[in-house]
Design an enzyme around this catalytic site. Structure first.
Site, mmCIF file in Angstrom:
data_model
loop_
_atom_site.group_PDB
_atom_site.id
_atom_site.type_symbol
_atom_site.label_atom_id
_atom_site.label_comp_id
_atom_site.label_asym_id
_atom_site.label_seq_id
_atom_site.Cartn_x
_atom_site.Cartn_y
_atom_site.Cartn_z
ATOM 1 N N SER A 18 0.858 -1.180 0.000
ATOM 2 C CA SER A 18 0.000 0.000 0.000
ATOM 3 C C SER A 18 0.895 1.229 0.000
ATOM 4 O O SER A 18 1.810 1.318 -0.820
ATOM 5 C CB SER A 18 -0.940 -0.038 1.210
ATOM 6 N N HIS A 45 -3.187 -1.329 -3.031
ATOM 7 C CA HIS A 45 -4.381 -0.526 -2.782
ATOM 8 C C HIS A 45 -4.467 0.577 -3.828
ATOM 9 O O HIS A 45 -3.546 1.381 -3.975
ATOM 10 C CB HIS A 45 -4.326 0.090 -1.381
ATOM 11 N N ASP A 138 -4.709 -5.160 6.590
ATOM 12 C CA ASP A 138 -4.931 -5.859 5.328
ATOM 13 C C ASP A 138 -3.710 -6.714 5.003
ATOM 14 O O ASP A 138 -2.575 -6.238 5.026
ATOM 15 C CB ASP A 138 -5.207 -4.881 4.194
#
Length: 352
Positions: A18, A45, A138
């Site tokens: 991310s 992401h 995540d």
């Protein structure tokens, strides 16, 4: 697509990143050999409305073929696949599957989504890697799934990550096999893959099988004596796979050499014991077994016991608890079917 070879990969590597992940990914693929025989799926992401440029960026860092994932695309060795914006990416039967994001999906966990499917599809051939990212946990659930399926997990050393939250969350599970700076990950991954290739070729080698069988009992005895855990009644194939996984991580070629390592390194013995205890758990896993349990044990137990007293069950080896709750549901349904009301008590335990 052009370039590359149409062949099945030795391992399928899911890489989650991310914030700060682009630089980490560029470092990873710059250091990664092009002919490793592995396949890589990068899950980043992304804003749903912004087109991803990840494939273009990474193609400048590696000689492997880099493409944006398309629905139904087969996963091939020496390819890198990047997730597109606004879609969930998963893998089934060795092919990439794109699915629409729902407007209700306010909490987006695309890394968990892919890694969980990777574990279900590739089992021991799955690898999960978590790089820099600020998006909380995540990837953490996905790491649990990969390890539960017998795969291998890596996380970027948080001290080297621009945003350490995601790798740290994965590390906190205690299930990450390698915690490394990004530039050192490829060498460890290639070494692990070399052992995976040897394992895949191993069943035809009778001499190797006999040697492994000869050294298995001393390993189990060592675990029994030093960790007070007896694995002799585990399925032999499961035990051997868990041992071979640790051998791959430690870059040890033979089981006799691994036995020697265990005798000298208490830390490795502890790690092997923990690997043995990784629980693969879900509600009503093995439906036929639960139906047999209901029909042959629970229903007769309810029928023949005192309806005024509580109905009790003990679930040993409950892992994370899904089995215990499944048994409780069956017991409650069996009691309800009699038209009576009685207490149901379920005790659950696990050696881990």
């Amino acid at each position: 697509m052009n370039g590359g070879t149409n062949s099945e990969p030795v391992l399928v590597v899911g890489i989650g990143a991310s914030a700060g992940g682009i630089e980490a990914l560029k470092e990873f693929f710059t250091a990664m050999p092009t002919g490793s025989g592995l396949a890589f799926v990068v899950i980043q992401h992304l804003e749903p409305t912004h087109e991803s440029r990840m494939a273009d960026i990474l193609s400048k860092c590696t000689g492997m073929t880099v493409v944006q994932a398309e629905d139904g695309m087969p996963v091939q060795a020496n390819y890198v696949y990047a997730n597109p914006a606004g879609k969930y990416l998963s893998i089934r039967a060795g092919r990439l599957i794109l699915s629409e994001r729902s407007e209700q999906d306010r909490i987006r966990m695309p890394i968990d989504f892919f890694l969980t499917s990777l574990a279900e599809d590739q089992h021991e051939a799955a690898v999960g890697i978590i790089l820099s990212g600020s998006s909380g946990s995540d990837g953490t659930r996905g790491i649990r799934s990969v390890r539960g399926a017998g795969g291998m997990c890596m996380a970027q050393d948080p001290e080297t990550a621009q945003f350490p939250a995601m790798p740290q969350s994965a590390i906190d599970t205690g299930l990450v096999d390698y915690i490394l700076p990004v530039t050192r990950m490829p060498a460890a991954l290639v070494g692990y893959a070399r052992h995976a290739t040897a394992r895949a070729a191993g069943p035809g080698d009778t001499t190797a099988e006999e040697a492994a069988s000869h050294d298995l009992e001393p390993i189990l005895k060592l675990l029994r004596v030093r960790t007070n855990s007896d694995y002799r009644h585990y399925k032999k194939a499961t035990i051997v796979r868990r041992i071979q996984r640790r051998m791959g991580i430690k870059q040890v070629a033979g089981m006799a050499d691994y036995l020697k390592l265990l005798e000298e390194d208490q830390g490795e013995l502890t790690q092997l014991s923990r690997d043995m205890l990784i629980g693969v758990s879900s509600f009503f896993r093995d439906p036929e077994a639960f139906e047999e349990l209901r029909k042959e044990a629970i229903v007769p137990l309810v029928a023949r016991t005192d309806s005024d007293g509580p109905l009790r069950a003990w679930v040993p080896g409950c892992a994370s608890g899904e089995e215990a709750y499944s048994v409780a549901m069956l017991m409650l349904e069996a009691v309800a079917a009699t038209g009576t009301a009685r207490a149901v008590q379920v005790f659950a335990s696990d050696v881990d």
